[in-house]
Design an enzyme around this catalytic site. Structure first.
Site, PDB file in Angstrom:
ATOM      1  N   LYS A 255      -4.627 -10.185  35.493  1.00 20.76           N
ATOM      2  CA  LYS A 255      -4.559 -10.176  34.030  1.00 20.76           C
ATOM      3  C   LYS A 255      -3.101 -10.010  33.557  1.00 20.76           C
ATOM      4  O   LYS A 255      -2.217  -9.674  34.365  1.00 20.76           O
ATOM      5  CB  LYS A 255      -5.436  -9.034  33.502  1.00 20.76           C
ATOM      6  CG  LYS A 255      -6.931  -9.201  33.831  1.00 20.76           C
ATOM      7  CD  LYS A 255      -7.756  -8.049  33.250  1.00 20.76           C
ATOM      8  CE  LYS A 255      -9.237  -8.203  33.572  1.00 20.76           C
ATOM      9  NZ  LYS A 255     -10.057  -7.149  32.910  1.00 20.76           N
TER      10      LYS A 255
ATOM     11  N   TYR B 144     -14.921 -14.548  28.008  1.00 19.87           N
ATOM     12  CA  TYR B 144     -15.610 -13.253  27.910  1.00 19.87           C
ATOM     13  C   TYR B 144     -16.768 -13.309  26.904  1.00 19.87           C
ATOM     14  O   TYR B 144     -17.134 -12.264  26.344  1.00 19.87           O
ATOM     15  CB  TYR B 144     -14.615 -12.153  27.544  1.00 19.87           C
ATOM     16  CG  TYR B 144     -13.877 -11.555  28.733  1.00 19.87           C
ATOM     17  CD1 TYR B 144     -14.572 -11.002  29.810  1.00 19.87           C
ATOM     18  CD2 TYR B 144     -12.494 -11.513  28.770  1.00 19.87           C
ATOM     19  CE1 TYR B 144     -13.910 -10.436  30.891  1.00 19.87           C
ATOM     20  CE2 TYR B 144     -11.818 -10.941  29.860  1.00 19.87           C
ATOM     21  CZ  TYR B 144     -12.539 -10.407  30.913  1.00 19.87           C
ATOM     22  OH  TYR B 144     -11.885  -9.842  31.987  1.00 19.87           O
TER      23      TYR B 144
ATOM     24  N   ASN C 111      -6.761  -3.355  33.093  1.00 20.91           N
ATOM     25  CA  ASN C 111      -7.134  -2.925  34.441  1.00 20.91           C
ATOM     26  C   ASN C 111      -6.796  -3.952  35.516  1.00 20.91           C
ATOM     27  O   ASN C 111      -7.457  -4.049  36.537  1.00 20.91           O
ATOM     28  CB  ASN C 111      -8.609  -2.514  34.460  1.00 20.91           C
ATOM     29  CG  ASN C 111      -9.529  -3.629  34.025  1.00 20.91           C
ATOM     30  OD1 ASN C 111      -9.078  -4.756  33.805  1.00 20.91           O
ATOM     31  ND2 ASN C 111     -10.818  -3.344  33.918  1.00 20.91           N
TER      32      ASN C 111
ATOM     33  N   HIS D  65      -9.537  -9.212  37.251  1.00 22.76           N
ATOM     34  CA  HIS D  65     -10.923  -9.585  36.962  1.00 22.76           C
ATOM     35  C   HIS D  65     -11.549 -10.136  38.233  1.00 22.76           C
ATOM     36  O   HIS D  65     -10.871 -10.810  39.014  1.00 22.76           O
ATOM     37  CB  HIS D  65     -10.976 -10.681  35.882  1.00 22.76           C
ATOM     38  CG  HIS D  65     -12.334 -11.304  35.777  1.00 22.76           C
ATOM     39  ND1 HIS D  65     -13.334 -10.743  35.039  1.00 22.76           N
ATOM     40  CD2 HIS D  65     -12.877 -12.389  36.401  1.00 22.76           C
ATOM     41  CE1 HIS D  65     -14.432 -11.469  35.180  1.00 22.76           C
ATOM     42  NE2 HIS D  65     -14.188 -12.468  35.998  1.00 22.76           N
TER      43      HIS D  65
ATOM     44  N   GLU E 145     -17.606 -19.048  35.796  1.00 20.58           N
ATOM     45  CA  GLU E 145     -16.183 -18.707  35.665  1.00 20.58           C
ATOM     46  C   GLU E 145     -15.265 -19.637  36.452  1.00 20.58           C
ATOM     47  O   GLU E 145     -14.160 -19.949  35.986  1.00 20.58           O
ATOM     48  CB  GLU E 145     -15.960 -17.258  36.129  1.00 20.58           C
ATOM     49  CG  GLU E 145     -16.579 -16.254  35.178  1.00 20.58           C
ATOM     50  CD  GLU E 145     -16.475 -14.813  35.653  1.00 20.58           C
ATOM     51  OE1 GLU E 145     -16.880 -13.922  34.889  1.00 20.58           O
ATOM     52  OE2 GLU E 145     -15.984 -14.560  36.783  1.00 20.58           O
TER      53      GLU E 145
HETATM   54  P1  ADP Z   1     -15.457  -5.665  34.895  1.00 20.33           P
HETATM   55  O1  ADP Z   1     -14.138  -6.352  34.614  1.00 20.33           O
HETATM   56  O2  ADP Z   1     -15.292  -4.495  35.817  1.00 20.33           O
HETATM   57  O3  ADP Z   1     -16.527  -6.627  35.350  1.00 20.33           O
HETATM   58  P2  ADP Z   1     -16.824  -5.608  32.308  1.00 20.33           P
HETATM   59  O4  ADP Z   1     -17.358  -6.956  32.661  1.00 20.33           O
HETATM   60  O5  ADP Z   1     -17.783  -4.569  31.894  1.00 20.33           O
HETATM   61  O6  ADP Z   1     -15.945  -5.016  33.524  1.00 20.33           O
HETATM   62  O7  ADP Z   1     -15.768  -5.738  31.139  1.00 20.33           O
HETATM   63  C1  ADP Z   1     -14.838  -6.826  31.113  1.00 20.33           C
HETATM   64  C2  ADP Z   1     -13.473  -6.279  30.759  1.00 20.33           C
HETATM   65  O8  ADP Z   1     -13.520  -5.737  29.425  1.00 20.33           O
HETATM   66  C3  ADP Z   1     -12.989  -5.119  31.611  1.00 20.33           C
HETATM   67  O9  ADP Z   1     -12.416  -5.513  32.844  1.00 20.33           O
HETATM   68  C4  ADP Z   1     -11.974  -4.489  30.700  1.00 20.33           C
HETATM   69  O10 ADP Z   1     -10.756  -5.236  30.655  1.00 20.33           O
HETATM   70  C5  ADP Z   1     -12.672  -4.612  29.356  1.00 20.33           C
HETATM   71  N1  ADP Z   1     -13.516  -3.452  29.037  1.00 20.33           N
HETATM   72  C6  ADP Z   1     -14.717  -3.130  29.558  1.00 20.33           C
HETATM   73  N2  ADP Z   1     -15.209  -1.993  29.047  1.00 20.33           N
HETATM   74  C7  ADP Z   1     -14.294  -1.567  28.132  1.00 20.33           C
HETATM   75  C8  ADP Z   1     -14.200  -0.442  27.252  1.00 20.33           C
HETATM   76  N3  ADP Z   1     -15.163   0.460  27.198  1.00 20.33           N
HETATM   77  N4  ADP Z   1     -13.087  -0.340  26.484  1.00 20.33           N
HETATM   78  C9  ADP Z   1     -12.107  -1.269  26.533  1.00 20.33           C
HETATM   79  N5  ADP Z   1     -12.127  -2.352  27.338  1.00 20.33           N
HETATM   80  C10 ADP Z   1     -13.192  -2.509  28.137  1.00 20.33           C
HETATM   81 MG    MG Z   2     -17.425  -8.194  34.326  1.00 18.19          MG
END
Ligand code: ADP
Ligand code: MG
Length: 139
Positions: free
Chosen positions: A10, A50, A113, A116, A127
Site C-alpha cells: 500500500k 474495496y 497497514n 493487502h 482482485e
Molecule cells: P484486511 O486488509 O486484513 O483483509 P479488511 O478487509 O477488514 O482487512 O479491511 C480492508 C482494509 O481497510 C484494511 O486493511 C485497512 O486498511 C482498512 N480498515 C479495516 N478496518 C479498519 C478500521 N476499523 N479503521 C480504519 N481502517 C480500517
Molecule cells: Mg480484506
C-alpha cells in the site's frame, strides 16, 4: 492446492521504503511472484477495489489513503498461497498482529497497514483481474 493471491504494498509501504523488504519476505517464504507492477490508484479505482467495504465508517478514509500515492501490486503463487500470505501479513490491526508479521513489524495503524492480501479464492478471483490481464501473469 496451488493458488494465486493478490498482494498490494500500500502507499504507506512504498513511502516507508519497504518494497524490497516485503518482496524479500515473499521470496524467503517461497511465495512465487508471477506478476508485478506499480500503480497509483485514483479514488474511483480505490472505491471499486474495496467495494465490499462501501458503507463502513472507514471507507472514505481508506479510499483517500489508497489513492494517496503509488502502490505495488503483485500476484503470488504457491501451495495455500492465500492463507500463507495472510499469515505473513498478520492481523488487520498491527497491535493484534503476531510477532514477526509484516503488519506487526512495520504498520502504524489499522488503516495504514502496509499490505493487502486476498482473503479467499473468491476474493482473489475478483482482485487479480482487477489489476492484471491473463497475459500479464507469467507461467
Ligand atoms: P484486511 O486488509 O486484513 O483483509 P479488511 O478487509 O477488514 O482487512 O479491511 C480492508 C482494509 O481497510 C484494511 O486493511 C485497512 O486498511 C482498512 N480498515 C479495516 N478496518 C479498519 C478500521 N476499523 N479503521 C480504519 N481502517 C480500517
Ligand atoms: Mg480484506
Amino acid at each position: 492446492m496451488n493458488e494465486r493471491t493478490l498482494s498490494i504494498i500500500k502507499p504507506d509501504g512504498v513511502r516507508k521504503g519497504l518494497i524490497g523488504e516485503v518482496i524479500r519476505r515473499y521470496e524467503q517464504e517461497g511465495l512465487k511472484i508471477v506478476a508485478m507492477k506499480m500503480v497509483h490508484l485514483n479514488k474511483a479505482e480505490a472505491k471499486g477495489f474495496y467495494a465490499v467495504h462501501r458503507g463502513k465508517p472507514f471507507f472514505e478514509s481508506l479510499t483517500v489513503f489508497m489513492s494517496s500515492g503509488p502502490s505495488v501490486v503483485m500476484v503470488l503463487e504457491g501451495e495455500k498461497a492465500i492463507e500463507r500470505h495472510r499469515q505473513i501479513m498478520g492481523a488487520t490491526d498491527p497491535q493484534q498482529a503476531d510477532e514477526g508479521t509484516i503488519r506487526r513489524m512495520y504498520a502504524d495503524t489499522i488503516e495504514q497497514n502496509i499490505v493487502h492480501g486476498s482473503d479467499s479464492t473468491e476474493t482473489a478471483a475478483f482482485e487479480i483481474p482487477y489489476f492484471f490481464s491473463s497475459s500479464e501473469i507469467v507461467g
